[in-house]
Design an enzyme around this catalytic site. Structure first.
Site, PDB file in Angstrom:
ATOM      1  N   ASP A 108       0.845  -1.198   0.000  1.00  0.00           N
ATOM      2  CA  ASP A 108       0.000   0.000   0.000  1.00  0.00           C
ATOM      3  C   ASP A 108       0.881   1.250   0.000  1.00  0.00           C
ATOM      4  OD1 ASP A 108      -2.149  -1.695   0.243  1.00  0.00           O
ATOM      5  OD2 ASP A 108      -2.335  -1.427   2.417  1.00  0.00           O
TER       6      ASP A 108
HETATM    7  N1  URA Z   1      -1.281  -5.865   4.053  1.00  0.00           N
HETATM    8  C1  URA Z   1      -1.773  -4.601   4.007  1.00  0.00           C
HETATM    9  O1  URA Z   1      -2.805  -4.307   4.602  1.00  0.00           O
HETATM   10  N2  URA Z   1      -1.084  -3.680   3.309  1.00  0.00           N
HETATM   11  C2  URA Z   1       0.083  -3.935   2.677  1.00  0.00           C
HETATM   12  O2  URA Z   1       0.676  -3.035   2.080  1.00  0.00           O
HETATM   13  C3  URA Z   1       0.582  -5.244   2.725  1.00  0.00           C
HETATM   14  C4  URA Z   1      -0.136  -6.195   3.419  1.00  0.00           C
END
Ligand code: URA
Length: 248
Positions: A108
């Site tokens: 993310d």
């Molecule tokens: N899980 C999440 O919620 N975000 C990420 O970036 C990776 C795993």
């Protein structure tokens, strides 16, 4: 033994500098040097392991497959598309910019940590294939008190907001926030998951009403995030790291 040689235009084409025709042009323009000397004939032979070739003053790295490890900082999206937003592609050093590199999986925008960039489609596929269950470990700060109750629940599987039941995962408590305090408490944990659903870690904690405040991937398969890599640092994988990654 004589070093293996290859035509300069072939060498540059393999390194991603364009078609033979395009390469002939940049060579004629005097943009290419071999061992410090401008070479204007693209049919000369070079020894890729020995000769130092530059294009526009940048050293050419001759490899078919490239593997980079990035400590992704927060604020960058994991995408190869230029939508006007900062992307992880910005961290690729110039000498690798001619390779068609792509990120292996996705973090993310606000997630930090281990992100691989490669042009090895087979390895990327092996690492991401749902059936392979490659472990991914995250360091997580959450607002709330994480306890043994959560360890048990995570190891049994968590039902996410869309009804999906996650595979068993391993939660290790590094520091547990105080229970029962009115003000915000925070726990630090490490979580290993074996799949990669959308926002999975955040949604696993959300199932307990807890919000993830900070998320950083610290391992993928056997490969650990090098602690000397600061956010934004990127480098090639070392041979032993690549071997570890291949082992899954
Ligand atoms: N899980 C999440 O919620 N975000 C990420 O970036 C990776 C795993």
């Amino acid at each position: 033994m004589m070093a293996k040689t290859v035509r300069l235009d072939k060498f540059l084409a393999a390194a991603g500098y364009g078609s033979r025709k395009e390469i002939k042009k940049i060579v004629r323009q005097g943009k290419v040097t071999v061992n410090g000397e401008v070479i204007k004939d693209s049919s000369v032979h070079v020894a890729p392991e020995k000769d130092r070739v530059t294009v526009d003053m940048v050293e050419v790295i001759y490899r078919e497959l490239v593997y980079l490890i990035l400590n992704k900082p927060s604020g960058y999206i994991t995408s190869t598309e230029d939508s006007g937003e900062p992307t992880v592609m910005e961290f690729i050093p110039e000498e690798f910019s001619h390779y068609k590199l792509f990120p292996v999986g996705r973090l993310d925008r606000d997630t930090e940590g281990l992100l691989l960039l490669t042009n090895d489609g087979k390895l990327a596929h092996d690492l991401l294939a749902p059936k392979k269950h490659i472990p991914k470990t995250y360091y997580v700060k959450v607002d709330g008190h994480v306890s043994d109750k959560h360890i048990e629940a995570f190891s049994a599987g968590i039902i996410l907001d869309d009804g999906y039941n996650t595979m068993p995962s391993q939660l290790v408590i590094r520091a547990a926030g105080n229970a029962g305090e009115a003000r915000l408490t925070m726990s630090e944990v490490e979580l290993t998951i074996y799949e990669g659903k959308f926002h999975q870690v955040k949604r696993m904690f959300a199932a307990f009403g807890m919000q993830v405040i900070y998320l950083k991937r610290i391992a993928m398969g056997q490969l650990q995030l090098d602690p000397t890599l600061n956010p934004g640092d990127i480098r090639e994988l070392k041979p032993d790291e690549l071997a570890m990654l291949r082992e899954g």
